[in-house]
Write a protein that holds these residues in place. Structure first.
Motif, PDB file in Angstrom:
ATOM      1  N   MET B 116       0.833  -1.199   0.000  1.00 28.85           N
ATOM      2  CA  MET B 116       0.000   0.000   0.000  1.00 28.85           C
ATOM      3  C   MET B 116       0.871   1.255   0.000  1.00 28.85           C
ATOM      4  O   MET B 116       0.570   2.243  -0.656  1.00 28.85           O
ATOM      5  N   GLY B 117       1.960   1.182   0.749  1.00 28.18           N
ATOM      6  CA  GLY B 117       2.864   2.338   0.853  1.00 28.18           C
ATOM      7  C   GLY B 117       3.436   2.731  -0.496  1.00 28.18           C
ATOM      8  O   GLY B 117       3.486   3.906  -0.851  1.00 28.18           O
ATOM      9  N   ARG B 118       3.891   1.749  -1.285  1.00 26.94           N
ATOM     10  CA  ARG B 118       4.485   2.063  -2.591  1.00 26.94           C
ATOM     11  C   ARG B 118       3.418   2.522  -3.580  1.00 26.94           C
ATOM     12  O   ARG B 118       3.667   3.411  -4.403  1.00 26.94           O
ATOM     13  N   PHE B 119       2.223   1.936  -3.519  1.00 26.47           N
ATOM     14  CA  PHE B 119       1.129   2.393  -4.382  1.00 26.47           C
ATOM     15  C   PHE B 119       0.892   3.869  -4.123  1.00 26.47           C
ATOM     16  O   PHE B 119       0.821   4.692  -5.043  1.00 26.47           O
ATOM     17  N   GLU B 120       0.759   4.183  -2.859  1.00 23.64           N
ATOM     18  CA  GLU B 120       0.381   5.522  -2.431  1.00 23.64           C
ATOM     19  C   GLU B 120       1.507   6.524  -2.715  1.00 23.64           C
ATOM     20  O   GLU B 120       1.278   7.610  -3.228  1.00 23.64           O
TER      21      GLU B 120
END
Lengths: 250, 215
Positions: B116-120
């Motif tokens: 989720m962190g890299r998507f965001e």
């Protein structure tokens, strides 16, 4: 022209389209693959049952679980499993598809007070009879299940355990040889009582030489999964007690 | 000129060391604690995350201009969940054994905060190729730490590597065990992972003081 992605109407439409697209992809995939998956699950069950009664490819391999290959399992299953019985409300009938009975559903039905079926598989190898009973219970995270093969003195001849989501390296090790092999030779009887077999911590018998103590050595770091296995065996032994009483050589 | 520009190379290399998701950003700790008791599980998890993060970053990046910002987290979650379920179903149909090994990781991959962190942080603002490299890089950085932790925990806790005994037989007392050495049961339980990760963080900051935060 850039789309105004902040508009509420756009958000709702986007969400709706996404749900439909993702839903269709998954539904299409699931129904397309279902026959393959079901066949794999059927083979696995046959492999597990045969494994418990010692029909496997372990050979001299002392470390790993080696099932008989999936391409021959159906034939071997028909070969070695002489009878498949279903116990329902005290009556025992034969059913060629008994191995497909889902223990989870049966135990749920029992809990609700509805009629339930208990399958038993009778295998024969080198003139010796094996009574294989399925079991189903709870581990730490999710379901655990297994098959225990008994002889007519109710001594364990072999087991196979599996789990849905126990922790790798800890609870997941219930399907390891060094855990499962310990059950072989243990008895589920204590005197004439149906005691089952407990996964015990600190039983001072890590090599499991003591075969009459109704205990096997626990797995480090997997207390709750171990307790789940003990409870599962106990429940199953109690359920099958009336049947086991009829096969037991006294 | 190589295949990748310097900037692109950094996208892959940075997360391996000076911007490691686990030791620097302290993300993805939960799965690092849960599954590193043995090396094999670490490897399976690492490979799975490389796949999901690589592909997921590309998908999110391609969709970045049409995702409504109000529901972007949900959209990201759905993309990860869908990817993981597709992989799981296909494996169940064609590589049943492997899928059984992976089953427990499915939930852990979906909830892995690195993804989720890299998507965001990255995929929503960059093109597909860069996002792909960023995804692979971060997943590799995560995987490397997982393997290091798994190596020490399995070696010291069980005396094996990939399930193969390397220190002798603890019950028959052969090899190293003949000298009175014992497996350390503590290494098998999750707190040990925290300590190993802590030591890695310490060593890394000792070698590169620039990483130490100022008070």
């Amino acid at each position: 022209m850039a789309i105004d992605t902040d508009k509420n109407s756009y958000t709702v439409i986007f969400a709706a389209v996404m749900v439909v697209v993702v839903g269709s992809i998954l539904a299409f995939l699931a129904s397309g693959l279902r026959p393959n998956i079901q066949e794999n699950e059927r083979f696995e069950k046959q492999q597990n049952i045969l494994y418990a009664m010692g029909i496997n490819e372990n050979g001299d391999d002392k470390g790993a679980v080696n099932f008989i290959p999936t391409d021959v399992v159906e034939g071997e299953f028909a070969n070695y499993i002489k009878e498949q019985l279903v116990i329902e409300g005290g009556k025992t009938t034969e059913d060629k598809e008994a191995y497909l009975i889902d223990m989870k559903k049966q135990l749920a039905a029992k809990k609700k007070g509805q009629p339930y079926k208990l399958p038993v598989f009778i295998g024969e190898k080198d003139g010796k009879k094996f009574y294989i009973i399925p079991m189903y219970g709870k581990g730490l995270w999710d379901a655990i299940w297994g098959f225990v093969a008994l002889d007519d003195s109710l001594t364990v001849q072999g087991v196979y355990f599996d789990h849905k989501a126990e922790t790798p390296g800890l609870g997941a090790n219930i399907k390891m040889r060094y855990f499962m092999d310990d059950f072989t030779g243990e008895t589920i009887l204590k005197g004439t009582q149906y005691a089952g077999i407990s996964v015990a911590k600190g039983n001072n018998d890590p090599l499991n030489k003591e075969k009459t103590d109704n205990e096997v050595d626990a797995l480090a770091g997997a207390t709750i999964t171990g307790n789940g296995v003990s409870a599962m065996i106990k429940e199953s032994v109690n359920l099958y007690k009336p049947y086991l009483e009829t096969i037991r050589v006294k | 000129m190589g295949l990748l520009s310097k900037k692109d190379t950094n996208l892959i290399l940075d997360p391996l060391a000076d911007n490691n998701p686990i030791t620097i950003q302290v993300l993805g700790i939960c799965s690092a604690l849960a599954i590193t008791a043995e090396l094999k599980a670490s490897l399976v998890m690492a490979v799975s995350v490389i796949f999901v993060l690589g592909v997921g970053n590309v998908v999110i990046s391609l969709m970045r201009n049409i995702i409504p910002s109000k529901i972007r987290i949900i959209v990201q979650l759905i993309v990860v969940a869908t990817l993981v379920i597709i992989v799981d179903q296909v494996l169940k149909a064609f590589a049943y054994e492997l899928s059984k090994t992976l089953a427990v990781f499915v939930g852990l991959i979906i909830t892995n905060c690195i993804i989720m962190g890299r998507f965001e942080a990255f995929a929503l603002a960059n093109g597909p190729w860069k996002s792909f490299l960023d995804g692979i890089g971060n997943a590799l950085g995560y995987g490397v730490i997982l393997l290091i932790v798994g190596f020490f925990r399995e070696l010291l806790g069980s005396g094996t590597l990939f399930g193969i005994p390397v220190l002798g037989d603890p019950i028959a007392k052969t090899g190293l065990y003949a000298t009175g050495y014992e497996n350390n049961g503590f290494m098998i339980i999750p707190p040990a992972a925290l300590i190993v990760v802590g030591i890695i963080i310490w060593v890394q900051r000792m070698k590169n003081p620039a990483l130490v935060e100022e008070n």
